[in-house]
Design a protein around this motif. Structure first.
Motif, mmCIF file in Angstrom:
data_model
loop_
_atom_site.group_PDB
_atom_site.id
_atom_site.type_symbol
_atom_site.label_atom_id
_atom_site.label_comp_id
_atom_site.label_asym_id
_atom_site.label_seq_id
_atom_site.Cartn_x
_atom_site.Cartn_y
_atom_site.Cartn_z
ATOM 1 N N GLU A 35 0.820 -1.214 0.000
ATOM 2 C CA GLU A 35 0.000 0.000 0.000
ATOM 3 C C GLU A 35 0.854 1.265 0.000
ATOM 4 O OE1 GLU A 35 -4.042 -1.567 2.170
ATOM 5 O OE2 GLU A 35 -2.299 -1.068 3.390
ATOM 6 N N ASN A 36 1.992 1.195 0.666
ATOM 7 C CA ASN A 36 2.909 2.324 0.615
ATOM 8 C C ASN A 36 3.371 2.588 -0.813
ATOM 9 O OD1 ASN A 36 3.952 3.942 2.964
ATOM 10 N ND2 ASN A 36 3.863 1.919 3.915
ATOM 11 N N VAL A 37 3.669 1.493 -1.526
ATOM 12 C CA VAL A 37 4.150 1.654 -2.898
ATOM 13 C C VAL A 37 3.031 2.159 -3.802
ATOM 14 C CG1 VAL A 37 5.107 0.408 -4.871
ATOM 15 C CG2 VAL A 37 5.958 -0.069 -2.575
ATOM 16 N N GLU A 38 1.805 1.774 -3.461
ATOM 17 C CA GLU A 38 0.658 2.201 -4.280
ATOM 18 C C GLU A 38 0.350 3.688 -4.164
ATOM 19 O OE1 GLU A 38 -2.690 -1.222 -4.840
ATOM 20 O OE2 GLU A 38 -2.517 -0.252 -2.907
ATOM 21 N N GLN A 91 13.932 1.133 3.276
ATOM 22 C CA GLN A 91 14.413 2.044 2.251
ATOM 23 C C GLN A 91 14.138 1.472 0.868
ATOM 24 O OE1 GLN A 91 14.540 4.954 1.765
ATOM 25 N NE2 GLN A 91 16.503 5.800 2.386
ATOM 26 N N ARG A 92 14.194 0.144 0.764
ATOM 27 C CA ARG A 92 13.885 -0.458 -0.537
ATOM 28 C C ARG A 92 12.408 -0.283 -0.881
ATOM 29 N NH1 ARG A 92 17.326 -5.524 0.699
ATOM 30 N NH2 ARG A 92 15.847 -6.732 -0.523
ATOM 31 N N VAL A 93 11.541 -0.363 0.131
ATOM 32 C CA VAL A 93 10.122 -0.082 -0.120
ATOM 33 C C VAL A 93 9.977 1.352 -0.620
ATOM 34 C CG1 VAL A 93 7.835 0.173 0.916
ATOM 35 C CG2 VAL A 93 9.296 -1.734 1.600
ATOM 36 N N ALA A 94 10.722 2.261 0.040
ATOM 37 C CA ALA A 94 10.641 3.668 -0.375
ATOM 38 C C ALA A 94 11.139 3.849 -1.811
ATOM 39 C CB ALA A 94 11.462 4.531 0.582
ATOM 40 N N ILE A 95 12.158 3.090 -2.171
ATOM 41 C CA ILE A 95 12.663 3.176 -3.553
ATOM 42 C C ILE A 95 11.624 2.628 -4.530
ATOM 43 C CG2 ILE A 95 14.441 2.338 -5.142
ATOM 44 C CD1 ILE A 95 16.396 2.445 -2.707
ATOM 45 N N ALA A 96 10.981 1.535 -4.119
ATOM 46 C CA ALA A 96 9.919 0.983 -4.979
ATOM 47 C C ALA A 96 8.818 2.029 -5.161
ATOM 48 C CB ALA A 96 9.346 -0.284 -4.343
ATOM 49 N N ARG A 97 8.495 2.754 -4.075
ATOM 50 C CA ARG A 97 7.464 3.796 -4.159
ATOM 51 C C ARG A 97 7.907 4.900 -5.124
ATOM 52 N NH1 ARG A 97 6.284 6.756 1.325
ATOM 53 N NH2 ARG A 97 8.307 7.656 0.836
ATOM 54 N N ALA A 98 9.232 5.206 -5.091
ATOM 55 C CA ALA A 98 9.738 6.242 -5.986
ATOM 56 C C ALA A 98 9.694 5.781 -7.444
ATOM 57 C CB ALA A 98 11.172 6.605 -5.595
ATOM 58 N N LEU A 99 9.826 4.465 -7.650
ATOM 59 C CA LEU A 99 9.894 3.929 -9.010
ATOM 60 C C LEU A 99 8.531 3.689 -9.639
ATOM 61 C CD1 LEU A 99 12.583 1.095 -8.593
ATOM 62 C CD2 LEU A 99 12.795 3.137 -10.023
ATOM 63 N N ALA A 108 6.935 -3.127 -8.950
ATOM 64 C CA ALA A 108 7.981 -2.256 -8.399
ATOM 65 C C ALA A 108 8.631 -2.887 -7.176
ATOM 66 C CB ALA A 108 7.387 -0.898 -8.040
ATOM 67 N N LEU A 109 7.813 -3.535 -6.352
ATOM 68 C CA LEU A 109 8.360 -4.198 -5.160
ATOM 69 C C LEU A 109 9.270 -5.358 -5.550
ATOM 70 C CD1 LEU A 109 5.584 -4.324 -2.421
ATOM 71 C CD2 LEU A 109 7.891 -3.420 -2.186
ATOM 72 N N SER A 110 8.888 -6.104 -6.585
ATOM 73 C CA SER A 110 9.738 -7.213 -7.028
ATOM 74 C C SER A 110 11.064 -6.666 -7.524
ATOM 75 C CB SER A 110 9.085 -7.974 -8.184
ATOM 76 O OG SER A 110 7.757 -8.230 -7.897
ATOM 77 N N ARG A 111 11.004 -5.532 -8.155
ATOM 78 C CA ARG A 111 12.206 -4.942 -8.726
ATOM 79 C C ARG A 111 13.235 -4.606 -7.645
ATOM 80 N NH1 ARG A 111 11.730 -0.201 -13.193
ATOM 81 N NH2 ARG A 111 13.924 -0.209 -13.834
ATOM 82 N N VAL A 112 12.769 -4.265 -6.430
ATOM 83 C CA VAL A 112 13.715 -3.986 -5.347
ATOM 84 C C VAL A 112 13.922 -5.212 -4.464
ATOM 85 C CG1 VAL A 112 13.157 -1.535 -5.295
ATOM 86 C CG2 VAL A 112 11.938 -3.100 -3.784
ATOM 87 N N GLY A 113 13.417 -6.367 -4.924
ATOM 88 C CA GLY A 113 13.695 -7.630 -4.234
ATOM 89 C C GLY A 113 12.851 -7.859 -2.996
ATOM 90 N N LEU A 114 11.641 -7.281 -2.959
ATOM 91 C CA LEU A 114 10.814 -7.459 -1.766
ATOM 92 C C LEU A 114 9.470 -8.109 -2.095
ATOM 93 C CD1 LEU A 114 11.398 -4.165 0.243
ATOM 94 C CD2 LEU A 114 12.159 -6.472 0.819
ATOM 95 N N ALA A 115 9.474 -8.920 -3.169
ATOM 96 C CA ALA A 115 8.217 -9.541 -3.573
ATOM 97 C C ALA A 115 7.599 -10.354 -2.443
ATOM 98 C CB ALA A 115 8.445 -10.423 -4.792
ATOM 99 N N ASP A 116 8.451 -10.875 -1.552
ATOM 100 C CA ASP A 116 7.933 -11.731 -0.475
ATOM 101 C C ASP A 116 7.603 -10.941 0.798
ATOM 102 O OD1 ASP A 116 10.567 -11.074 -0.241
ATOM 103 O OD2 ASP A 116 11.133 -12.907 0.834
ATOM 104 N N ARG A 117 7.681 -9.619 0.740
ATOM 105 C CA ARG A 117 7.431 -8.825 1.951
ATOM 106 C C ARG A 117 6.256 -7.842 1.766
ATOM 107 N NH1 ARG A 117 10.750 -11.755 3.782
ATOM 108 N NH2 ARG A 117 12.607 -11.309 5.043
ATOM 109 N N MET A 118 5.455 -8.089 0.757
ATOM 110 C CA MET A 118 4.436 -7.114 0.384
ATOM 111 C C MET A 118 3.455 -6.779 1.501
ATOM 112 S SD MET A 118 3.570 -7.748 -3.559
ATOM 113 C CE MET A 118 3.407 -9.501 -3.631
ATOM 114 N N ASP A 119 3.123 -7.775 2.324
ATOM 115 C CA ASP A 119 2.099 -7.538 3.341
ATOM 116 C C ASP A 119 2.682 -7.136 4.680
ATOM 117 O OD1 ASP A 119 0.123 -8.129 1.540
ATOM 118 O OD2 ASP A 119 0.316 -10.296 1.903
#
Lengths: 397, 249
Positions: free
Chosen positions: B106-109, B154-162, B131-142
């Motif tokens: 939801e943060n990335v959304e 920070q990777r979530v934040a980068i995914a949000r930026a992307l 975007a989350l998969s791209r920063v390697g967090l596909a398994d941490r979405m929830d």
């Protein structure tokens, strides 16, 4: 931002702080429910007053001696007769004589009210008979000693029996009971409508009056919308009958049923409005509570607002987000308040003699009012949120 | 075409009537081309953060021109600027700035919710997942931020930026709150993204971090002191491998 997303966001933030949200909405809940309950009780008592007055008769005009001057009474049978023959807007006329008397019956004494009436009285008062018949033209002409009694009198004078065919005594004279009135119960003022004895007017005038003056003349107008005209007509006839000069005041008074209803229910209406206003104050206080919490929320979520602005939220989006939140909050409070008040009104109807009527339209109005409280008191905090500088907002701890 | 063009940009802060004027930026000329990885360096108070805020359209210059993809940002109304922030810029902050008690997904959304034009919720969700998969967090979405490490946040934040496929990623001290290993992980990710063609401008005061960029701009007293390519940028991936070897005995 889509409206659905906005509403979803508000619900999330409201449920995130459950206790706080509940306490905040409590003000609205109390406000809305007290307004609804007050108005419901007010409308209930208005309806009660209307019913009571309507139970006095249909399209009723009552001619009485001038108020406070019963000694100035000049109402006679001749007046009643002239109204009956001359008035065109009148469907039934009966002179009455009213006396409090103790009557004696088969199984006891009973203090009651004896009315001397004419046959039209039945139509005027819309009395129905349980048994027997009503006073007839012949009864009046022949000054017959007959009586029609109410159920309370029947019970007290004749025990379990209806009393028709029995004899009761008024003063020393025996009266034969020819009819039993259908029970009407008590009116809202606690008056027992069945505690009456009706006798022919002529008989009553001879037996119960020292002069020939009537207590009242009761009149039914032909329809509700002709009441005022009928009143004027009756007034003209009586002035003529009493030979009053143009500059003389009336030596009688005419009460008009629709006017009585008007006066009585306007009093009740004013009271209702007053109560609703007092209850409305609590709604405003509830709104201030919402504003307070929204301001706290804006301060708490300054950083969130900064992030939202940084990722591309317009000021409008932030404004709408917080406004939606306060509207949802107050609508929730309004909904709970409506349910609560419906429960209270249902409880009143079941467990108390208080009559309360909930107007469905008024529920819509109060829901709308709760919503506008949300808009009004949510606007300032939302405005404050949307005016934040993103750079500073992101920097706050 | 240049991505960022700044012409004699000035940003003054007045300290009230008759007070002292602070010249945070005092004549900046800067040009950044698509695909660059720029480190902006400077001590605190040098004006680098102000430069960053203007570049990210969070602030406007007092004087001078700023063109982003050829658009003169200084003439736009606030709604249009918000739209530019939404579609052309992705922010990464030192303190992550994720919404608390809100899942990574939801943060990335979040930026997608403010995107103009309608798209199905489903499509937005897929885009955020990507975007989350791209920063390697596909398994941490929830996971909510409190369940994630600093590096993961920070990777979530980068995914949000992307997530909105911006032209420019702006990172303000992205490793300031992270330990060395996590910092190296983030720099590895930045270099990967850069190789994928994304333009990155990073503000930092740590030379150790700046050396992973391609170009270094040094700011002092609101002016550009030095601007030039970094001859042989370090490869964060290799540094990270070496660091791990040294620390796992």
């Amino acid at each position: 931002m889509k409206p659905t997303v906005l509403v979803k966001l508000s619900f999330r933030s409201i449920f995130r702080n459950r206790m706080r949200s509940l306490l905040t909405t409590l003000g609205i809940i109390i406000g809305v429910s007290s307004v609804i309950i007050m108005v419901a009780i007010g409308e209930g008592s208005q309806a009660q007053i209307r019913d009571t007055i309507n139970s006095m008769g249909s399209n009723l005009l009552i001619v009485m001696p001038p108020r406070g001057r019963f000694d100035a009474n000049r109402l006679t049978q001749k007046d009643a007769e002239r109204i009956r023959t001359e008035a065109t807007l009148v469907s039934a006329v009966s002179g009455t004589l009213r006396r409090s008397v103790t009557v004696v019956g088969g199984s006891g004494n009973w203090s009651t009210i004896v009315y001397g009436v004419e046959p039209d009285y039945q139509a005027i008062k819309q009395w129905e008979l349980q048994e027997g018949e009503f006073i007839s033209e012949q009864d009046v002409k022949g000054r017959r000693k007959i009586a029609v009694i109410g159920s309370t009198v029947a019970k007290n004078l004749f025990g379990g029996v209806t009393g028709v065919g029995e004899t009761l005594r008024i003063g020393n004279a025996p009266f034969q009971v020819v009819g039993l009135l259908k029970s009407r119960g008590t009116n809202s003022m606690g008056q027992d409508l069945d505690d009456v004895v009706l006798v022919p007017l002529t008989t009553a005038l001879v037996r119960l009056s020292r002069n020939n003056y009537l207590s009242t003349i009761e009149i039914s107008a032909i329809s509700e919308d002709k009441m005022t005209e009928a009143q004027a007509e009756v007034e003209g006839i009586l002035r003529d009958s009493h030979r009053l000069a143009d500059d003389k005041e009336n030596d009688f008074e005419i009460l008009n049923q629709s006017q009585i209803i008007e006066v009585a229910s306007s009093t009740a209406r004013i009271l209702t409005i007053l109560l609703a206003c007092i209850a409305g104050v609590s709604l405003v206080v509830g709104g201030i509570g919402i504003m307070n919490i929204m301001l706290v929320s804006v301060t708490e979520r300054t950083r969130e607002i900064g992030v939202r602005l940084a990722v591309g939220a317009r000021r409008k989006d932030i404004l709408l987000q917080f406004l939606t939140e306060s509207i949802v909050l107050s609508l929730l409070g309004g909904a709970i308040g409506i349910l609560f008040s419906l429960g209270v009104v249902a409880g009143l109807g079941k467990f108390s003699p208080i009559r309360a009527i909930v107007n469905p339209l008024f529920i819509l109005v109060s829901a709308g009012f709760a919503g506008s409280v949300g808009v009004f008191f949510g606007y300032y905090p939302a405005r404050k949120a949307s005016g934040l500088n993103p750079i500073e907002a992101l920097r706050t701890e | 075409m240049s991505l960022v063009v700044m012409e004699s940009l000035r940003r003054y802060y007045g300290t009230g009537n008759g007070g002292v004027t602070v010249k945070a930026l005092d004549g900046i000329d800067l040009e950044i081309h698509p695909g660059e990885f720029v480190a902006i360096m400077g001590a605190s108070g040098s004006g680098k953060t102000t430069l960053m805020n203007i570049m990210g359209c969070l602030d406007l210059p007092t004087e001078g021109k700023y063109y982003l993809e050829g658009i003169d940002v200084t003439t736009l109304d606030p709604d249009r600027i918000a739209e530019i922030r939404n579609s052309k810029i992705g922010f990464v902050f030192q303190s992550f700035n994720l919404l608390p008690r809100t899942t990574a997904l939801e943060n990335v959304e979040l930026p997608l919710l403010y995107r103009r034009g309608s798209q199905s919720t489903r499509a937005l969700r897929d885009q955020a997942k990507e975007a989350l998969s791209r920063v390697g967090l596909a398994d941490r979405m929830d996971h909510v931020p409190s369940q994630l490490s600093g590096g993961q946040q920070q990777r979530v934040a980068i995914a949000r930026a992307l997530v909105n496929r911006p032209s420019l990623i702006l990172a303000d001290e992205p490793t300031g709150n992270l330990d060395t290993e996590m910092s190296l992980e983030i720099m590895t990710l930045f270099q990967e993204l850069h190789r994928g063609g994304i333009t990155i401008v990073m503000v930092t005061h740590e030379p150790d971090i700046a050396r992973f960029a391609q170009r270094k701009v040094v700011v002092r007293d609101g002016k550009i002191l030095q601007d030039g390519p970094i001859p042989d940028p370090a490869r964060a991936e290799e540094v990270l491998v070496r660091f791990r070897e040294e620390h796992t005995l």
